[in-house]
Design an enzyme around this catalytic site. Sequence first.
Site, PDB file in Angstrom:
ATOM      1  N   CYS A 123       3.007   1.958  11.781  1.00 36.95           N
ATOM      2  CA  CYS A 123       4.178   2.598  11.191  1.00 36.95           C
ATOM      3  C   CYS A 123       4.577   3.857  11.926  1.00 36.95           C
ATOM      4  O   CYS A 123       5.711   4.310  11.828  1.00 36.95           O
ATOM      5  CB  CYS A 123       3.926   2.911   9.730  1.00 36.95           C
ATOM      6  SG  CYS A 123       2.219   3.151   9.345  1.00 36.95           S
ATOM      7  N   ASN A 135      -7.610   4.056   8.960  1.00 35.44           N
ATOM      8  CA  ASN A 135      -7.003   2.897   9.620  1.00 35.44           C
ATOM      9  C   ASN A 135      -6.888   3.039  11.134  1.00 35.44           C
ATOM     10  O   ASN A 135      -6.690   2.057  11.823  1.00 35.44           O
ATOM     11  CB  ASN A 135      -5.612   2.636   9.023  1.00 35.44           C
ATOM     12  CG  ASN A 135      -4.760   3.882   8.968  1.00 35.44           C
ATOM     13  OD1 ASN A 135      -5.180   4.912   8.462  1.00 35.44           O
ATOM     14  ND2 ASN A 135      -3.556   3.789   9.500  1.00 35.44           N
ATOM     15  N   HIS A 141      -1.810  -7.741   2.868  1.00 39.03           N
ATOM     16  CA  HIS A 141      -1.649  -8.269   4.235  1.00 39.03           C
ATOM     17  C   HIS A 141      -2.702  -7.786   5.218  1.00 39.03           C
ATOM     18  O   HIS A 141      -2.754  -8.240   6.347  1.00 39.03           O
ATOM     19  CB  HIS A 141      -0.223  -8.010   4.760  1.00 39.03           C
ATOM     20  CG  HIS A 141       0.086  -6.606   5.159  1.00 39.03           C
ATOM     21  ND1 HIS A 141       0.091  -6.208   6.478  1.00 39.03           N
ATOM     22  CD2 HIS A 141       0.420  -5.508   4.444  1.00 39.03           C
ATOM     23  CE1 HIS A 141       0.435  -4.919   6.539  1.00 39.03           C
ATOM     24  NE2 HIS A 141       0.637  -4.480   5.322  1.00 39.03           N
ATOM     25  N   THR A 174      11.911  -7.384 -11.525  1.00 46.11           N
ATOM     26  CA  THR A 174      11.341  -8.719 -11.709  1.00 46.11           C
ATOM     27  C   THR A 174      10.088  -8.867 -10.853  1.00 46.11           C
ATOM     28  O   THR A 174      10.108  -8.556  -9.665  1.00 46.11           O
ATOM     29  CB  THR A 174      12.377  -9.786 -11.304  1.00 46.11           C
ATOM     30  OG1 THR A 174      13.559  -9.574 -12.075  1.00 46.11           O
ATOM     31  CG2 THR A 174      11.850 -11.189 -11.538  1.00 46.11           C
ATOM     32  N   SER A 225      -3.840  -3.382  -0.285  1.00 39.16           N
ATOM     33  CA  SER A 225      -2.681  -4.079   0.277  1.00 39.16           C
ATOM     34  C   SER A 225      -3.112  -5.437   0.807  1.00 39.16           C
ATOM     35  O   SER A 225      -4.063  -5.537   1.587  1.00 39.16           O
ATOM     36  CB  SER A 225      -2.072  -3.251   1.405  1.00 39.16           C
ATOM     37  OG  SER A 225      -1.075  -3.997   2.058  1.00 39.16           O
ATOM     38  N   GLY A 265       0.815  -1.208   0.000  1.00 34.52           N
ATOM     39  CA  GLY A 265       0.000   0.000   0.000  1.00 34.52           C
ATOM     40  C   GLY A 265       0.851   1.261   0.000  1.00 34.52           C
ATOM     41  O   GLY A 265       0.506   2.251  -0.654  1.00 34.52           O
ATOM     42  N   GLN A 321      -8.056  -0.188   3.935  1.00 40.71           N
ATOM     43  CA  GLN A 321      -8.908  -0.686   5.033  1.00 40.71           C
ATOM     44  C   GLN A 321     -10.365  -0.850   4.587  1.00 40.71           C
ATOM     45  O   GLN A 321     -11.239  -1.059   5.422  1.00 40.71           O
ATOM     46  CB  GLN A 321      -8.846   0.283   6.217  1.00 40.71           C
ATOM     47  CG  GLN A 321      -7.474   0.415   6.847  1.00 40.71           C
ATOM     48  CD  GLN A 321      -7.022  -0.832   7.611  1.00 40.71           C
ATOM     49  OE1 GLN A 321      -7.820  -1.733   7.891  1.00 40.71           O
ATOM     50  NE2 GLN A 321      -5.745  -0.896   7.943  1.00 40.71           N
TER      51      GLN A 321
END
Length: 379
Positions: free
Chosen positions: A323, A153, A202, A238, A200, A71, A181
């Site tokens: 974070c 969030n 996860h 990649t 995102s 994200g 979220q």
Amino acid sequence: MERIYLDNAATTPVTEKVLAAMLPYFTDKFGNADSVHYKGREAATGVDRARTTVAKVLGVSRAEIYFTSGGTEANNWAIRGIAEEICLKSGKNRIITSGIEHASVLSALSRAAELGVKTTILPVFEDGAVRPKDLADAMGDDVALVSVMAVNNETGVRQPVRELSQVARAGGALFHTDAVQAYRLDIKELASLSDMLTLSAHKFGGPKGAGVLFIRKGVPQRALIAGGEQERGLRGGTVNVPAAVGFAAALEESERIRVNEAERISELCELFEKLAAGAGGVHFNGRRDRTGVVNVWAEGVEDTSLLDLLDMRGVCCSAGAACSSGSPEPSHVLTAMGLGEGRARGSIRFSFGAATTRGDVTRGAEIFVRAVADIRKKI
Ligand SMILES: *Cc1c(COP(=O)(O)O)cnc(C)c1O
């Protein structure tokens, strides 16, 4: 000690189903998706299928889906790309966002400002929501992009994306939403209202380091990461094949259970609120939209002592975004809502996910109530 995990807005465990879908792409189907031989085609097929799945869930075309490292990267890309491709090249030199965005949007915007892009930060009120009227007042011919998240969030408050998108588009601006979220809302609808949208994996049972930026066809964009021809030349490097496969598997599963989960999670929020209120002198931060986050303040708690005590007693929760924890500053979201510094510092975020049970919520709330009482006794 048994740990009760109530921090699903920070991250969630990868489900068995998602792990099983990813595993072959680490070993047997290890190819580089850009190689032109059999092993390359095998990996490319995995990425192609993943892209098709994501496009279908969002109701957009495959060519509009870009896999990213999460994200944070997708938000940086959305903001910086418009800053460089539109703002610095034309008279449309302004980007509007809100004061409660994720750090990745706000920091990307500060960087854009350093380059000469003008910015407007919309206020929020005690209910934790942006007002479409404030956006309308802030609009002008010079606005290239409006970026407002779909669900916050830290508070779980839903933002009026439909109205904001209408105002932005009517004023000739593009609209981006951080929907990280918002996976329990109608993502197809959110995508239809957006020119760019961030997700995102996860946060909904997928792996960390796997994100998507939807970029509507025709939106001017440039590569955030210069490199090869991957992702139609817009994102060099990649391709992380297992991550793309895991993203799609998690999104597909999340979409399948979405409607029932939204209802169940809403009930868990209600249950937690009812039990936590037992501590007395308890205030919930932001409108109670019951999207999976309960942000609560208990009078008398003005530092992180409650958070530390909850951790010691087995409850994993947080003081805000993961974070920005570790930072001595109080939450920028709660501060933007006009809450005092002590309240912003002492507030706790509990967040629920697909793996959260009623038992987790009941025990977590009981431990919260006891911990609040113990802290107050010591004061
Ligand atoms: C977690 C989160 C992000 C960042 O996503 P990552 O994949 O962890 O980089 C961005 N926005 C919101 C609202 C989030 O909750």
